[in-house]
Design a protein around this motif. Structure first.
Motif, PDB file in Angstrom:
ATOM      1  N   LYS A  85       0.894  -1.318   0.027  1.00 22.20           N
ATOM      2  CA  LYS A  85      -0.010  -0.109  -0.138  1.00 22.20           C
ATOM      3  C   LYS A  85       0.851   1.008   0.095  1.00 22.20           C
ATOM      4  O   LYS A  85       1.858   1.353   0.702  1.00 22.20           O
ATOM      5  CB  LYS A  85      -0.865  -0.220   1.474  1.00 22.20           C
ATOM      6  CG  LYS A  85      -2.043  -0.846   1.106  1.00 22.20           C
ATOM      7  CD  LYS A  85      -2.956  -0.776   2.396  1.00 22.20           C
ATOM      8  CE  LYS A  85      -4.433  -1.819   2.133  1.00 22.20           C
ATOM      9  NZ  LYS A  85      -5.159  -1.629   3.108  1.00 22.20           N
ATOM     10  N   THR A 109       2.933   2.573   3.616  1.00 25.26           N
ATOM     11  CA  THR A 109       2.054   2.337   4.679  1.00 25.26           C
ATOM     12  C   THR A 109       2.286   0.779   4.925  1.00 25.26           C
ATOM     13  O   THR A 109       1.972   0.342   6.241  1.00 25.26           O
ATOM     14  CB  THR A 109       0.594   2.546   4.189  1.00 25.26           C
ATOM     15  OG1 THR A 109       0.636   4.128   3.671  1.00 25.26           O
ATOM     16  CG2 THR A 109      -0.213   2.510   5.064  1.00 25.26           C
ATOM     17  N   LEU A 110       2.142  -0.086   4.090  1.00 25.78           N
ATOM     18  CA  LEU A 110       2.216  -1.426   4.361  1.00 25.78           C
ATOM     19  C   LEU A 110       2.726  -2.241   3.532  1.00 25.78           C
ATOM     20  O   LEU A 110       2.959  -1.989   2.205  1.00 25.78           O
ATOM     21  CB  LEU A 110       0.874  -1.952   4.138  1.00 25.78           C
ATOM     22  CG  LEU A 110       0.478  -3.391   4.435  1.00 25.78           C
ATOM     23  CD1 LEU A 110       1.153  -3.801   5.866  1.00 25.78           C
ATOM     24  CD2 LEU A 110      -0.987  -3.755   4.244  1.00 25.78           C
ATOM     25  N   GLN A 116       3.242  -6.437   3.148  1.00 31.04           N
ATOM     26  CA  GLN A 116       2.949  -7.695   3.758  1.00 31.04           C
ATOM     27  C   GLN A 116       3.197  -8.809   2.680  1.00 31.04           C
ATOM     28  O   GLN A 116       2.749  -8.763   1.854  1.00 31.04           O
ATOM     29  CB  GLN A 116       1.488  -7.797   4.209  1.00 31.04           C
ATOM     30  CG  GLN A 116       0.832  -8.834   4.822  1.00 31.04           C
ATOM     31  CD  GLN A 116      -0.319  -8.891   5.308  1.00 31.04           C
ATOM     32  OE1 GLN A 116      -1.239  -7.956   5.062  1.00 31.04           O
ATOM     33  NE2 GLN A 116      -1.000  -9.840   6.180  1.00 31.04           N
ATOM     34  N   ASP A 146       4.248  -6.832  12.398  1.00 33.61           N
ATOM     35  CA  ASP A 146       3.049  -7.762  12.974  1.00 33.61           C
ATOM     36  C   ASP A 146       3.511  -9.055  12.259  1.00 33.61           C
ATOM     37  O   ASP A 146       3.092  -9.359  11.065  1.00 33.61           O
ATOM     38  CB  ASP A 146       1.832  -7.011  12.585  1.00 33.61           C
ATOM     39  CG  ASP A 146       0.720  -8.070  13.157  1.00 33.61           C
ATOM     40  OD1 ASP A 146       0.958  -8.911  13.974  1.00 33.61           O
ATOM     41  OD2 ASP A 146      -0.491  -7.832  12.925  1.00 33.61           O
ATOM     42  N   ALA A 161       3.780  -8.326   8.318  1.00 32.35           N
ATOM     43  CA  ALA A 161       3.211  -7.090   7.718  1.00 32.35           C
ATOM     44  C   ALA A 161       4.110  -6.056   8.207  1.00 32.35           C
ATOM     45  O   ALA A 161       4.403  -5.960   9.717  1.00 32.35           O
ATOM     46  CB  ALA A 161       1.776  -6.869   8.196  1.00 32.35           C
ATOM     47  N   LYS A 200       4.560  -2.187   8.488  1.00 31.33           N
ATOM     48  CA  LYS A 200       3.704  -1.100   8.569  1.00 31.33           C
ATOM     49  C   LYS A 200       4.736   0.242   8.772  1.00 31.33           C
ATOM     50  O   LYS A 200       5.697   0.321   9.745  1.00 31.33           O
ATOM     51  CB  LYS A 200       2.657  -1.083   9.378  1.00 31.33           C
ATOM     52  CG  LYS A 200       1.856  -2.395   9.203  1.00 31.33           C
ATOM     53  CD  LYS A 200       0.798  -2.223  10.122  1.00 31.33           C
ATOM     54  CE  LYS A 200      -0.253  -3.533   9.942  1.00 31.33           C
ATOM     55  NZ  LYS A 200      -0.816  -3.802  11.172  1.00 31.33           N
ATOM     56  N   ASN A 201       4.286   1.315   8.154  1.00 34.28           N
ATOM     57  CA  ASN A 201       4.712   2.725   8.883  1.00 34.28           C
ATOM     58  C   ASN A 201       6.374   2.667   8.642  1.00 34.28           C
ATOM     59  O   ASN A 201       7.181   2.971   9.355  1.00 34.28           O
ATOM     60  CB  ASN A 201       4.273   3.097   9.986  1.00 34.28           C
ATOM     61  CG  ASN A 201       2.710   3.505   9.887  1.00 34.28           C
ATOM     62  OD1 ASN A 201       2.236   3.677   8.835  1.00 34.28           O
ATOM     63  ND2 ASN A 201       2.331   2.725  11.328  1.00 34.28           N
TER      64      ASN A 201
END
Length: 628
Positions: free
Chosen positions: A49, A54-55, A57, A111, A147, A149-150
């Motif tokens: 994303k 943002t992501l 995964q 995550d 995942a 993220k950020n």
């Protein structure tokens, strides 16, 4: 004197290590995909994303990890790939440094969900900047889902250095393609912002290449295969007529690992010597298999550079293998002294004896008879023709003793190179040419070597480079059309359908609005296909694919955020592709208009690429040359 050397805290050391491994979102993609492959996955899904900001995964169906392994995987120098230093010289896996996950976790929110096949429940771990926030039991399927993220949330300076989403996405796609091409027996899927970009099922090498670069690639591939004691060579090369001026489609894989190797690239280029168009580069997908003990892959943090034990032998074998394929598949001209197959006796007549043909002649045929008669043999004689009188044969030579009358020739035309049609429309206003001193209607401009335009001015003479001058004219026109959004477009009776790879289609999607402002009418009816229903008035239909390919090459090579907007890159690329070339002959009206439009530009002295468009020679300078 007090001590000044101190041990760095773990979180600072991890951030420094992350600078070597994690340079951009594509670096995270590479490490996570390779971990999934090492886990024995048969299907890998990548979700991205905002180009990875943002992501990122990765979901795989590999062997998974136990709770202890899941916790240890984020520690520095923790790995399951090697146990001793000697293992570095017999590597068969991707990651082995034990720094990837620790470096990623130091600069992002991570995550992780994982479960081995023989366990009933899985493990979930949440990490923020190297700090484990939570670890608990969770419901999960076999395999691992991680995942990120950020990315760079705790290093704002590094995040600010990231390029635009379009640029970062191209790097993500590049890493995805490299991994997917090296592992055709694994199914790969890539989603960006919930839109599917790639869906690659398990297949063979050829079909994987076609799946990545589009169906038109299949006809371009020429297989290469060679087995020796030193190296096994497999893969494909692109036919010379489909070569490009960029090195985008150049892939080397050593033991299923993508590498960059200029020395081996020179080997393939040497095999193509004399076959490639001007300034074009060879394209290839070469897979090398060597003994792991004969290479060193631990010389670069990203493991894209390797050192071979015997580079010269591999260079020679690779060049010979490519040359053999070019000759075997009739790509390169060869001397063949074998007999021609069309001279062989057909199979149906192989055992038959040769029989002389029977010729029947009508011996009673008389061509001077006026009437057609039936011969005694039963054949009709050939139809007779009216006998012409030979009395007028002297008339054939009548008048040859007189002198030839040349008064009928008004002029003599001498064959010469065809001149190009006018480059500009007729209703352009006159500007520069009106300021010249003209005493008669003779030409005011002349062309030298189909490259330079000579024009007289009050102080002397001017030499104009026709290619650079036309680039400046088109560049400013395109910038004006894109800004004002007013352009002239000619509609095509039959739309053009052009095939591009997924990454190229993404670039064209970003440029679609700007291209339409220059006069293109574009649509994308299906994946990998661009339909062109309208083109700018100044471009020929046959040049559309050339202009778009050059544009894609320029956009990919342009340094992003270097002070040039996307509009500027587009205008420069199209001006370079569509400008009149050196060697084209221009008629007088085209020369005049080119000069007029050049000096109507805001910056007539320089081309879009900051090269001089013209030089002037004064009368005094010419006099000094004659009097020197």
């Amino acid at each position: 004197m007090s001590d000044i050397i101190k041990l760095l805290p773990d979180h600072v050391a991890n951030q420094i290590a992350a600078g070597e491994v994690v340079q951009r979102p594509a670096s995270v993609v590479k490490e996570l995909l390779e971990n999934a492959i090492d886990a024995g996955a048969s299907s890998i899904k990548l979700l991205v994303k905002d180009a990875g900001r943002t992501l990122i995964q990765v979901i795989d169906d590999g062997k998974g990890m136990s709770p202890t392994d899941a916790r240890l995987s984020f520690e520095r120098h923790a790995t399951s790939k090697i146990n001793a230093a000697d293992d570095l010289f017999a590597l068969s896996t991707k990651g082995f440094r034990g720094e990837a996950l620790a470096s990623i976790a130091a600069v992002a929110h991570v995550d992780l969900k994982t479960k081995p096949e023989d366990e009933e429940v899985g493990t979930q771990i949440e990490i923020e900047g190297s700090t484990i926030k939570n670890q608990e039991v969770c419901a999960a399927v076999k395999g691992t889902s991680i995942a990120v993220k950020n990315l760079f949330f705790n290093i704002p300076a590094r995040r600010n250095f990231l390029k635009s989403d379009s640029v970062e996405l191209r790097h993500v796609i590049d890493e995805f393609q490299r991994v997917a091409l090296a592992h055709e027996t694994i199914a790969f899927t890539l989603y960006h912002n919930d839109s599917e970009l790639f869906n690659l099922p398990k297949t063979n090498k050829r079909q994987r290449i076609v799946g990545v670069f589009g169906p038109k690639t299949n006809e371009k591939l020429v297989p290469v295969s060679e087995e020796t004691e030193i190296v096994n060579i497999d893969g494909f090369i692109i036919k010379p007529e489909f070569s490009k001026k960029t090195k985008g489609e150049q892939f080397f894989f050593v033991n299923d690992r993508f590498i960059k190797h200029p020395y081996l690239n020179h080997s393939v280029s040497a095999a193509f010597d004399g076959l490639l168009p001007d300034r074009a580069r060879a394209s290839y997908f070469i897979y090398l298999k060597v003994d792991p003990k004969t290479i060193d892959i631990n010389i670069h943090p990203t493991k894209t550079e390797v050192k071979f034990e015997d580079e010269h032998a591999i260079y020679t074998l690779l060049r010979a293998a490519v040359k053999h394929s070019l000759g075997q598949f009739n790509i390169a001209p060869v001397l063949d002294f074998n007999r021609e197959s069309n001279m062989d006796t057909p199979y149906a007549y192989k055992n038959k004896e040769a029989k002389p043909p029977k010729v029947e002649v009508d011996r009673h045929f008389n061509p001077f008879e006026e009437e057609q008669k039936v011969t005694t043999s039963g054949f009709k004689s050939a139809p007779s023709y009216e006998k012409k009188s030979a009395a007028g044969w002297e008339n054939l030579y009548a008048g040859l003793d007189r002198k030839t009358d040349t008064s009928g020739f008004s002029h003599v035309e001498i064959e010469q190179e065809p001149e190009t049609e006018s480059l500009f429309i007729e209703h352009e206003s006159k500007g520069f040419s009106e300021s010249k001193e003209t005493e008669n209607d003779s030409a005011n401009t002349y062309q030298i070597h189909s490259k330079y335009i000579v024009s007289a001015i009050k102080s002397g003479m001017m030499l104009i480079d026709q290619n650079r001058a036309h680039q400046r004219i088109l560049y400013e026109e395109f910038l004006r059309n894109i800004t004002v959004k007013e352009s002239v477009s000619q509609q095509l009776l039959f739309p053009l359908r052009l095939d591009f790879s997924a990454s190229e289609i993404e670039i064209l999607k970003e440029l679609k609005d700007s291209l339409e402002n220059t006069g293109f009418a574009l649509s994308m009816p299906e994946a990998g296909v661009l339909e062109v229903s309208g083109i700018p008035a100044s471009i020929q239909e046959s040049e559309v694919s050339i202009v778009l390919e050059q544009l894609l090459s320029d956009v990919e090579q342009e340094v992003p955020n270097a002070g040039f907007s996307q509009t500027d890159v587009l205008a420069k690329s199209m001006a370079k592709s569509m400008a009149v070339k050196t060697g084209e002959k221009l008629d007088e009206r085209s020369r005049e208009h080119l000069v007029n439009k050049l000096f109507a530009c805001t910056e007539p002295t320089l081309s879009p690429f900051l090269k001089k468009t013209f030089i002037t020679l004064t009368v005094e300078e010419l006099d000094r040359k004659f009097n020197a």
